[in-house]
Design a protein around this motif. Structure first.
Motif, mmCIF file in Angstrom:
data_model
loop_
_atom_site.group_PDB
_atom_site.id
_atom_site.type_symbol
_atom_site.label_atom_id
_atom_site.label_comp_id
_atom_site.label_asym_id
_atom_site.label_seq_id
_atom_site.Cartn_x
_atom_site.Cartn_y
_atom_site.Cartn_z
ATOM 1 N N SER A 99 0.814 -1.216 0.000
ATOM 2 C CA SER A 99 0.000 0.000 0.000
ATOM 3 C C SER A 99 0.849 1.268 0.000
ATOM 4 O O SER A 99 0.437 2.292 -0.560
ATOM 5 C CB SER A 99 -0.945 -0.001 1.207
ATOM 6 N N SER A 100 2.030 1.230 0.595
ATOM 7 C CA SER A 100 2.888 2.410 0.596
ATOM 8 C C SER A 100 3.465 2.703 -0.786
ATOM 9 O O SER A 100 3.355 3.838 -1.275
ATOM 10 C CB SER A 100 4.012 2.255 1.624
ATOM 11 N N ALA A 103 0.731 4.100 -2.879
ATOM 12 C CA ALA A 103 0.451 5.499 -2.579
ATOM 13 C C ALA A 103 1.460 6.407 -3.273
ATOM 14 O O ALA A 103 1.122 7.483 -3.768
ATOM 15 C CB ALA A 103 0.473 5.735 -1.065
ATOM 16 N N THR A 155 6.382 -1.009 2.150
ATOM 17 C CA THR A 155 5.521 -0.909 3.328
ATOM 18 C C THR A 155 6.350 -0.924 4.604
ATOM 19 O O THR A 155 6.007 -0.260 5.591
ATOM 20 C CB THR A 155 4.497 -2.060 3.362
ATOM 21 N N THR A 226 -0.843 -1.240 6.968
ATOM 22 C CA THR A 226 -0.281 -1.449 5.636
ATOM 23 C C THR A 226 -0.858 -2.745 5.080
ATOM 24 O O THR A 226 -1.202 -3.659 5.825
ATOM 25 C CB THR A 226 1.253 -1.530 5.660
ATOM 26 N N VAL A 314 -5.117 4.487 2.024
ATOM 27 C CA VAL A 314 -4.135 4.902 1.025
ATOM 28 C C VAL A 314 -3.923 6.418 1.079
ATOM 29 O O VAL A 314 -2.786 6.906 1.003
ATOM 30 C CB VAL A 314 -4.561 4.465 -0.391
ATOM 31 N N THR A 317 -1.881 7.226 4.067
ATOM 32 C CA THR A 317 -0.494 6.814 3.839
ATOM 33 C C THR A 317 0.242 7.857 3.016
ATOM 34 O O THR A 317 1.368 8.250 3.341
ATOM 35 C CB THR A 317 -0.449 5.451 3.121
ATOM 36 N N VAL A 336 -6.851 9.378 -5.668
ATOM 37 C CA VAL A 336 -6.711 8.008 -5.167
ATOM 38 C C VAL A 336 -7.928 7.185 -5.568
ATOM 39 O O VAL A 336 -7.809 6.031 -5.990
ATOM 40 C CB VAL A 336 -6.546 8.005 -3.631
#
Length: 350
Positions: A99-100, A103, A155, A226, A314, A317, A336
């Protein structure tokens, strides 16, 4: 603030990832050429050697069975930065992605042309921060001035920054080192680093001679979760949406098998990782695997026209990464939202 503590720009991150991804991109160049020359029956899938439903789909050839007229290529990656670079190079159709890094990928004026279409797992005890026992460090605050390795733009990197902030430390208070999992293990064994934030299976090797300080499960419970997502290229969405539907159903079946056939799932993961069934079972227990019903619920990915809480996760993040100067600016929540592909998502429950 030093360059290491500030974090590299997106351009530098992608440039740094180029070397790591070159072998994989070269290895699938024929697939890339076929896809770009009208070969709509090919799928190039990026995956990690990390316990998840992805490995069950691969091992049991669930996608090959669902799409017998497609040529399926599975390409292993070490980090999300490399996956992002491969998508920029149009060398992937589908891939696992934290997810990081996702983003990061949807930030900036030229977001990477992909969309999140599934959730593989939620990070739990399978990603953690560990200090070498010889350092005598027993909490995150004790890392001040120490050398900490993590794969940048991952992440783990995001969770490490969150852990430092929670302990009252700035990135500039420690020495951050950008290393992939295997180099982290080598640096650990040489005594070149004091701590590392990384994922399985490298994590378990560090735990043997280390002290765990925190985990992604704890950090997620504190408000910064995450996840391991799966993304699909915009080109594939336009070219072969039916293949995405089949792939989602295969991933949903894998999540069900994790619950209904734990022994078979362990066997598949052990075979893919080249480890014992005992080790595979222990690693799987450290992850958090949703049911397909949970994936499409309002608590997570949501459905078409009604995104779930993942949208907030997200966005939060990205905002945190911008605050930490890891990206220039966070994307708007609308940007997003546009990076979600939910068409046909509820069909996986049928």
């Amino acid at each position: 603030m030093s360059p290491a503590s500030r974090g590299p720009s997106r351009r530098l991150l992608l440039a740094g990832a180029l070397a790591a991804v070159s072998a994989a991109v070269t290895g699938c160049s024929s697939d890339s050429e076929a896809a770009s020359s009208g070969g709509s029956k090919r799928l190039r899938i990026g995956y990690f050697a990390f316990p998840s439903g992805d490995l069950i789909v691969k091992n049991r050839k669930l996608l090959e069975k669902a799409l017998p007229d497609h040529k399926i290529s599975w390409i292993k990656f070490d980090s999300g930065a490399s996956v992002n670079q491969a998508f920029l190079g149009k060398s992937l159709d589908i891939a696992a992605l934290g997810s990081s890094p996702f983003a990061r990928g949807v930030s900036g004026s030229s977001p990477i042309p992909y969309k999140v279409a599934w959730i593989l797992d939620v990070a739990g005890e399978n990603e953690a921060l560990v200090a070498r026992k010889k350092t005598g460090i027993t909490d995150v605050a004790g890392l001040r001035g120490k050398k900490i390795a993590t794969p940048f733009a991952s992440t783990s990197h995001y969770s490490l920054l969150a852990a430092l902030e929670s302990a009252g430390l700035k990135p500039s208070d420690v020495q951050l080192i950008d290393l992939q999992p295997q180099p982290i293990l080598a640096a650990w064994q040489r005594g070149d680093i004091d701590a590392a934030y990384v994922w399985l299976p490298t994590l378990d090797e560090l735990r043997a001679t280390g002290t765990q300080l925190t985990s992604s499960k704890e950090i997620g419970a504190a408000g910064k979760p995450t996840l391991d997502l799966a993304v699909v290229s915009d080109e594939l969405i336009a070219r072969d949406p039916a293949a995405i539907d089949a792939w989602r159903k295969a991933e949903a079946e894998a999540l069900r098998l994790l619950k209904s056939d734990p022994d078979g799932s362990v066997k598949a993961v052990a075979a893919e990782l080249g480890i014992s069934a005992e080790d595979a079972a222990a690693q799987l227990k450290q992850g958090v695997f949703l049911t397909p019903e949970q994936v499409v619920s309002a608590d997570w990915l949501g459905t078409e026209g009604s995104p779930g809480k993942l949208l907030t996760y997200v966005s939060d993040t990205a905002a945190f990464l911008a605050e930490q100067k890891q990206i220039d600016a966070a994307p708007s929540q609308d940007a997003v939202r546009k990076a979600f592909y939910s068409k046909g998502l509820s069909d996986v429950l049928q």
